[in-house]
Scaffold this motif. Structure first.
Motif, short mmCIF file in Angstrom:
data_model
loop_
_atom_site.label_atom_id
_atom_site.label_comp_id
_atom_site.label_asym_id
_atom_site.label_seq_id
_atom_site.Cartn_x
_atom_site.Cartn_y
_atom_site.Cartn_z
N THR A 23 0.90 -1.23 0.03
CA THR A 23 0.07 -0.07 0.03
C THR A 23 0.83 1.16 -0.15
OG1 THR A 23 -1.78 -1.16 1.10
CG2 THR A 23 -1.70 1.23 1.30
N VAL A 24 0.76 2.18 -0.98
CA VAL A 24 1.49 3.32 -1.26
C VAL A 24 0.75 4.39 -1.01
CG1 VAL A 24 3.00 4.63 -2.81
CG2 VAL A 24 3.37 2.25 -2.54
N VAL A 25 1.10 5.24 -0.24
CA VAL A 25 0.19 6.65 -0.16
C VAL A 25 1.35 7.79 -0.45
CG1 VAL A 25 -0.90 8.46 1.55
CG2 VAL A 25 -1.35 5.92 1.53
N PHE A 26 1.02 8.69 -1.37
CA PHE A 26 1.98 9.92 -1.68
C PHE A 26 1.37 10.93 -0.75
CE2 PHE A 26 2.14 8.24 -6.50
CZ PHE A 26 3.21 7.70 -6.27
N VAL A 27 2.47 11.49 -0.29
CA VAL A 27 2.41 12.77 0.48
C VAL A 27 2.66 14.03 -0.18
CG1 VAL A 27 2.65 13.77 2.83
CG2 VAL A 27 2.42 11.18 2.62
N LEU A 28 1.70 14.92 -0.42
CA LEU A 28 2.18 16.17 -1.03
C LEU A 28 1.86 17.37 -0.12
CD1 LEU A 28 1.12 15.42 -4.89
CD2 LEU A 28 3.44 15.17 -3.81
N GLY A 29 2.64 18.45 -0.57
CA GLY A 29 2.27 19.74 0.25
C GLY A 29 3.46 20.69 0.04
N GLY A 30 3.30 22.09 -0.03
CA GLY A 30 4.30 22.92 -0.09
C GLY A 30 5.16 22.86 1.03
N PRO A 31 6.37 23.85 0.84
CA PRO A 31 7.24 23.93 1.85
C PRO A 31 6.65 24.60 3.08
CG PRO A 31 7.67 25.36 -0.11
CD PRO A 31 6.83 24.40 -0.53
N GLY A 32 6.81 24.07 4.11
CA GLY A 32 6.05 24.97 5.28
C GLY A 32 4.56 24.43 5.57
N SER A 33 4.17 23.33 4.77
CA SER A 33 2.70 22.77 4.86
C SER A 33 2.56 21.91 6.14
CB SER A 33 2.16 22.18 3.73
OG SER A 33 3.13 21.10 3.71
N GLY A 34 3.69 21.58 6.79
CA GLY A 34 3.71 20.56 7.84
C GLY A 34 3.68 19.24 7.67
N GLU A 124 -0.03 1.79 -8.22
CA GLU A 124 -0.68 2.76 -8.28
C GLU A 124 -1.07 3.11 -6.71
OE1 GLU A 124 -4.23 4.23 -10.08
OE2 GLU A 124 -3.84 2.58 -11.75
N PRO A 125 -0.69 4.61 -6.34
CA PRO A 125 -1.15 4.84 -4.97
C PRO A 125 -2.42 4.53 -4.56
CG PRO A 125 -1.02 6.82 -6.30
CD PRO A 125 -0.54 5.47 -6.88
N GLU A 126 -2.75 4.09 -3.41
CA GLU A 126 -3.90 3.93 -2.63
C GLU A 126 -4.69 5.25 -2.58
OE1 GLU A 126 -6.34 1.08 -0.64
OE2 GLU A 126 -4.23 0.92 -1.58
N PHE A 127 -3.95 6.43 -2.36
CA PHE A 127 -4.48 7.71 -2.27
C PHE A 127 -3.53 8.73 -2.04
CE2 PHE A 127 -5.11 6.39 1.96
CZ PHE A 127 -4.60 7.40 2.81
N VAL A 128 -3.83 10.02 -2.52
CA VAL A 128 -2.93 11.03 -2.34
C VAL A 128 -3.13 11.78 -1.20
CG1 VAL A 128 -1.73 12.91 -3.62
CG2 VAL A 128 -2.28 10.97 -4.80
N LEU A 129 -2.31 11.99 -0.11
CA LEU A 129 -2.58 12.93 1.14
C LEU A 129 -2.03 14.15 0.75
CD1 LEU A 129 -3.74 12.73 3.74
CD2 LEU A 129 -1.61 12.14 4.59
N PHE A 130 -2.93 15.33 0.15
CA PHE A 130 -2.39 16.79 0.05
C PHE A 130 -2.51 17.63 1.08
CE2 PHE A 130 -3.84 20.46 -2.48
CZ PHE A 130 -2.60 21.11 -2.54
N PHE A 131 -1.75 18.21 1.67
CA PHE A 131 -1.57 19.14 2.75
C PHE A 131 -1.58 20.62 2.02
CE2 PHE A 131 0.17 15.44 4.84
CZ PHE A 131 -0.67 15.67 6.05
N ASP A 132 -3.00 21.14 2.02
CA ASP A 132 -3.23 22.19 1.43
C ASP A 132 -3.15 23.33 2.44
OD1 ASP A 132 -4.27 23.84 -0.76
OD2 ASP A 132 -6.36 23.79 -0.14
N CYS A 133 -2.22 24.33 1.95
CA CYS A 133 -1.78 25.28 2.87
C CYS A 133 -1.75 26.31 2.14
CB CYS A 133 -0.74 25.18 3.78
SG CYS A 133 -0.41 26.09 5.13
#
Length: 209
Positions: A23-34, A124-133
């Motif tokens: 199980t793969v989860v991609f983690v995306l978020g800009g610099p400083g998104s925590g 394929e990723p299970e889902f993509v965790l997107f830290f929106d900031c």
């Protein structure tokens, strides 16, 4: 010499054994998104293994391997490390791990990374965790980390955001069209952000994920 066939064989052996279902989860978020803090929380609470493409590249360079030297030279020359190189490192780390659940942090950085990851690994990723900031909030957090150097940093920070947004948005849009994006409001305090994260990782009705 039959090198093409050897390479093809090697390629086959290099792919993940079919019995290892990951199980793969991609983690995306800009610099400083925590996202770093939240990845640590997910590892602790949900037993995932955290992988950062940047850390794997740095470790490979440090190992002094032929591959590491090539990576180091590319970075020195200001070239972008090819997707395949990063993906092979991720794939090897997945294979060598005893775990079967992985958070891949800060990857794919762009659409080309994404397509290459799926074609090379077949995962394929299970889902993509997107830290929106919002950019202003990320900027505020980064500047408060770098007290006393604000003047040097504001332009650099804004450039990093711009690059991040331009390259990552197509990836987020692609996965959004497949219903795989789990968007988290990352402007809130870390505890509240983790509450939202927990809701994403805890399956409803107590089903086993």
């Amino acid at each position: 010499m039959g090198t093409a066939t050897d390479a093809a064989k090697k390629e086959e052996n290099g792919s993940l054994p079919s019995e290892k279902k990951v199980t793969v989860v991609f983690v995306l978020g800009g610099p400083g998104s925590g996202k770093g803090t939240q990845c640590a929380n997910i590892v602790q609470h949900f037993g995932y293994t955290h992988m950062s493409a940047g850390d794997l590249l740095r470790a490979e360079i440090k190992s002094g391997s032929e591959n590491g030297t090539m990576i180091q030279n590319m970075i020195k020359e200001g070239k972008i490390v090819p997707s395949e190189v990063t993906i092979k490192l991720l794939q090897r780390a997945i294979q060598e791990s005893d775990n079967d659940k992985f958070l891949i942090d800060g990857f794919p950085r762009n659409e080309e990374n994404r397509a290459a990851f799926e074609s090379v690994t077949g995962i394929e990723p299970e889902f993509v965790l997107f830290f929106d900031c919002p950019a202003e909030e990320m900027e505020r957090r980064l500047l408060s980390r770098n007290q006393g150097r604000e003047d040097d940093n504001i332009d650099t920070i804004r450039k990093r955001f711009k690059v991040y947004m331009e390259s990552s948005l197509p990836v987020i849009e692609y996965y959004n069209s497949k219903g795989k994006v789990r968007k988290i409001n990352a402007a809130k305090p870390a505890e509240e952000v983790f509450d939202a994260v927990k809701a994403v990782f805890s399956p409803p009705n107590g089903e086993v994920a």
